[in-house]
Every structure is written in structure tokens, then in C-alpha cells.
Design an enzyme around this catalytic site. Structure first.
Site, PDB file in Angstrom:
ATOM      1  N   HIS A  37       0.843  -1.202   0.000  1.00 50.28           N
ATOM      2  CA  HIS A  37       0.000   0.000   0.000  1.00 50.28           C
ATOM      3  C   HIS A  37       0.879   1.254   0.000  1.00 50.28           C
ATOM      4  O   HIS A  37       0.601   2.229  -0.688  1.00 50.28           O
ATOM      5  CB  HIS A  37      -0.888   0.055   1.254  1.00 50.28           C
ATOM      6  CG  HIS A  37      -1.873  -1.056   1.370  1.00 50.28           C
ATOM      7  ND1 HIS A  37      -1.759  -2.045   2.306  1.00 50.28           N
ATOM      8  CD2 HIS A  37      -3.001  -1.318   0.679  1.00 50.28           C
ATOM      9  CE1 HIS A  37      -2.771  -2.882   2.196  1.00 50.28           C
ATOM     10  NE2 HIS A  37      -3.543  -2.470   1.211  1.00 50.28           N
ATOM     11  N   GLN A 156      -9.483  -7.769 -10.145  1.00 46.63           N
ATOM     12  CA  GLN A 156     -10.124  -6.539  -9.658  1.00 46.63           C
ATOM     13  C   GLN A 156      -9.719  -5.348 -10.533  1.00 46.63           C
ATOM     14  O   GLN A 156     -10.547  -4.527 -10.932  1.00 46.63           O
ATOM     15  CB  GLN A 156      -9.704  -6.307  -8.208  1.00 46.63           C
ATOM     16  CG  GLN A 156      -9.981  -4.915  -7.678  1.00 46.63           C
ATOM     17  CD  GLN A 156      -9.709  -4.803  -6.186  1.00 46.63           C
ATOM     18  OE1 GLN A 156     -10.496  -5.289  -5.398  1.00 46.63           O
ATOM     19  NE2 GLN A 156      -8.633  -4.159  -5.786  1.00 46.63           N
ATOM     20  N   SER A 194      -2.474  -7.895   3.289  1.00 45.19           N
ATOM     21  CA  SER A 194      -2.940  -7.685   4.664  1.00 45.19           C
ATOM     22  C   SER A 194      -3.193  -9.032   5.342  1.00 45.19           C
ATOM     23  O   SER A 194      -3.075  -9.171   6.548  1.00 45.19           O
ATOM     24  CB  SER A 194      -4.228  -6.870   4.658  1.00 45.19           C
ATOM     25  OG  SER A 194      -4.004  -5.665   3.974  1.00 45.19           O
TER      26      SER A 194
HETATM   27  O1  PAF Z   1      -8.196  -4.079  -2.980  1.00 45.69           O
HETATM   28  C1  PAF Z   1      -8.801  -3.692  -1.957  1.00 45.69           C
HETATM   29  O2  PAF Z   1      -8.231  -3.481  -0.886  1.00 45.69           O
HETATM   30  C2  PAF Z   1     -10.303  -3.457  -2.045  1.00 45.69           C
HETATM   31  O3  PAF Z   1     -10.909  -4.406  -2.856  1.00 45.69           O
HETATM   32  C3  PAF Z   1     -10.694  -2.034  -2.472  1.00 45.69           C
HETATM   33  C4  PAF Z   1     -10.233  -1.742  -3.882  1.00 45.69           C
HETATM   34  C5  PAF Z   1     -10.076  -1.039  -1.512  1.00 45.69           C
HETATM   35  C6  PAF Z   1     -12.210  -1.872  -2.423  1.00 45.69           C
HETATM   36  O4  PAF Z   1     -12.717  -2.102  -1.155  1.00 45.69           O
END
Ligand code: PAF
Length: 285
Positions: A37, A156, A194
Site C-alpha cells: 500500500h 479486480q 494484509s
Molecule cells: O483491494 C482492496 O483493498 C479493495 O478491494 C478495495 C479496492 C479497496 C475496495 O474495497
């Protein structure tokens, strides 16, 4: 750095930035932040005038209540890390602030033209509806110039690209650019996640075999093995390690996510249970 808990506080800050003609970088997260992140946030800070980070464990993208309950949360630690790397605003709403009771309980149905019917979508029905529900809401509220996502969640990312391309037709999110960011790994290769927080030290060590085996498969592909042979090689090699169990390993086209016929523009996506923890990773061929 300022922490904003309500949509109203967020909108005030966004409007002030827009009035001053500032570019906005958005990093959507579910917290439990790690160096993966941090790499997204650092890039957003460099590439934009202002960086917003959302920290929100989105209930509508979990189809397993136990998984939602066990998802690690630590806003104080997250805020410290974000402040140290230069984020300007953290948006950390409650579920009630984000959704009406109806939105929380109605399964939203988007049409992803099949991108959601394979791999993660097949294993976690409704998951991508929830992801798009929250991400589109964040885009609508923050109106970012750029939004940053990691390639670890490759499916995603493909779905978010599709959503933004389509919405451009309708001009919903203006000139928003989605920035794909490479996977960040431990020195021994395990993709940062995480969920790694839930691994014991021994499990973490075991899980490093996943990337080792993926990398070996790239070498086999270069030697001329077929897609099916490599899928079997990876699955068998991971399953042969006590404590690891493959849920799926699929080599697919990077754009359509349909089964790859050869290795041109192909990516291998894997989900592995390491003890009770579900890990995902991928490798491009
Ligand atoms: O990848 C993630 O952590 C989640 O799917 C996101 C993009 C923050 C949406 O809740």
C-alpha cells in the site's frame, strides 16, 4: 494529515482542492496497510498535488461473514504509516456512513461482460459487485485525477478498468486515470498482503514457495511446455507441499481473463490456502 470520517468532511476538502485547481490522487484501501500500500501512496503523493487514502473494510464485497469479521483492522497504525509517507487526507468512514441500510443488504448487479465469472468471481460470488459499488462511490466522492491499484488483485484491476472505460462514455468520472502498480514482495518473494498478518512465521515461510513455483513455471513456458502442462505443473508442485492447497491456478489472457491458448499476453493467477489463510498471487508470462 487530516482524518475525515464523514462524507461531508470529505466533500468539503475535495471541493477546496478542486477550487484551487489541484490534481487529486486516490488510493482506495481496506486498511491493515503494508509496504505494498505504501508504494501506491508514495507514487500518488509524487504524481498529484494532493493524496487521499480511503481506509474502509467494505462489507458488501465479503461473501463470507467470518472472513469479514477476521479482516485485520488497525486505524491508528495505518494513520501513522500514512502520515510518515506524506498522505494528506485519510477517509475512514463507518459502513453506515457509506451505505444506506438498503444498499448494505441489496446485492448490486453489475454486468462485467464475463470478467467476473472466472477465478475470484467464480469462488466469491458477488465479490466484484461489492468492489465496484464501493470504488465507484469513492470515485464519485473524491473525483480523483488518478486512482492507484495494485496488480496483485489482477482481476479486480481488470474490472475497474472496464468500469472506468464504460463510465467515460457517460462522462461520470471525467478524465480519471487508473494507475496499475506492480506487486510488492517480501525479500523471499511472498507477495505482500494484509492477510499475511494472519500467517504464523512457519506458514509465512511455507507460502514463499508459491512465488518460487510461479517463477519456475515461466522458465518451463520458455522451454515450450503447453498452457495446460504448466497449469498442472504449478498446481501439482504447490499441492505437493504440506500445508499449501491450490484453490485454482488459471493462465488467462490479461485483457479478457479467458483461458489463454498460448503465452502471448498471458497471466497465471493463483489462489492458495496456507493453513486457514487464503492467499492470491500472479505472474505474467
Ligand atoms: O483491494 C482492496 O483493498 C479493495 O478491494 C478495495 C479496492 C479497496 C475496495 O474495497
Amino acid at each position: 494529515m487530516q482524518i475525515l470520517n464523514t462524507k461531508q468532511e470529505l466533500l468539503q476538502q475535495v471541493e477546496a482542492c478542486k477550487r484551487q485547481g489541484k490534481t487529486i490522487g486516490l488510493v482506495p484501501t481496506m486498511g491493515a496497510l503494508h509496504q505494498g500500500h505504501a508504494s501506491l501512496v508514495k507514487r500518488a503523493v509524487v504524481e498529484n498535488d494532493v493524496c487521499f487514502v480511503s481506509v474502509f473494510v467494505n462489507p458488501t464485497q465479503f461473501n463470507n461473514k467470518e472472513d469479514l469479521a477476521k479482516y485485520p483492522r488497525n486505524i491508528e497504525r495505518d494513520a501513522k504509516l500514512l502520515e510518515s509517507i506524506g498522505a494528506h487526507f485519510v477517509f475512514a468512514p463507518t459502513p453506515e456512513e457509506m451505505y444506506t441500510a438498503e444498499e448494505m443488504n441489496t446485492t448490486f448487479q453489475y454486468d462485467f461482460e464475463g470478467l467476473d465469472k472466472v477465478m475470484e468471481g467464480k469462488m466469491r460470488p458477488g465479490h466484484f459487485n461489492g468492489v465496484v459499488q464501493v470504488v465507484s462511490r469513492l470515485f464519485y466522492l473524491v473525483q480523483p485525477t488518478r486512482a492507484y491499484f495494485g496488480e496483485k488483485d489482477f482481476q479486480q484491476l481488470a474490472i475497474i478498468h472496464q468500469m472506468v472505460e464504460r463510465s467515460k462514455l457517460k462522462d461520470t468520472f471525467g478524465d480519471l486515470t487508473i494507475v496499475d502498480c506492480p506487486i510488492v514482495r517480501q525479500a523471499d518473494g511472498l507477495a505482500l498482503s494484509s492477510r499475511n498478518e494472519r500467517l504464523t512465521e512457519a506458514e509465512n515461510k511455507l507460502a514463499t514457495n508459491i512465488y518460487r513455483i510461479l517463477k519456475e513455471s515461466v522458465e518451463s513456458a520458455k522451454k515450450g511446455y503447453s498452457v495446460q502442462a504448466i497449469e498442472k505443473q504449478v498446481t501439482d508442485a504447490i499441492n505437493a507441499i504440506d500445508g499449501l492447497e491450490v484453490e485454482y491456478y488459471e493462465i488467462v489472457d490479461q485483457s479478457t481473463l479467458m483461458p489463454a491458448k498460448d503465452f502471448t499476453h498471458a497471466i497465471g493467477c493463483v489462489t492458495v490456502y496456507c493453513g486457514p489463510v487464503r492467499l492470491i498471487d500472479n505472474i505474467k508470462y
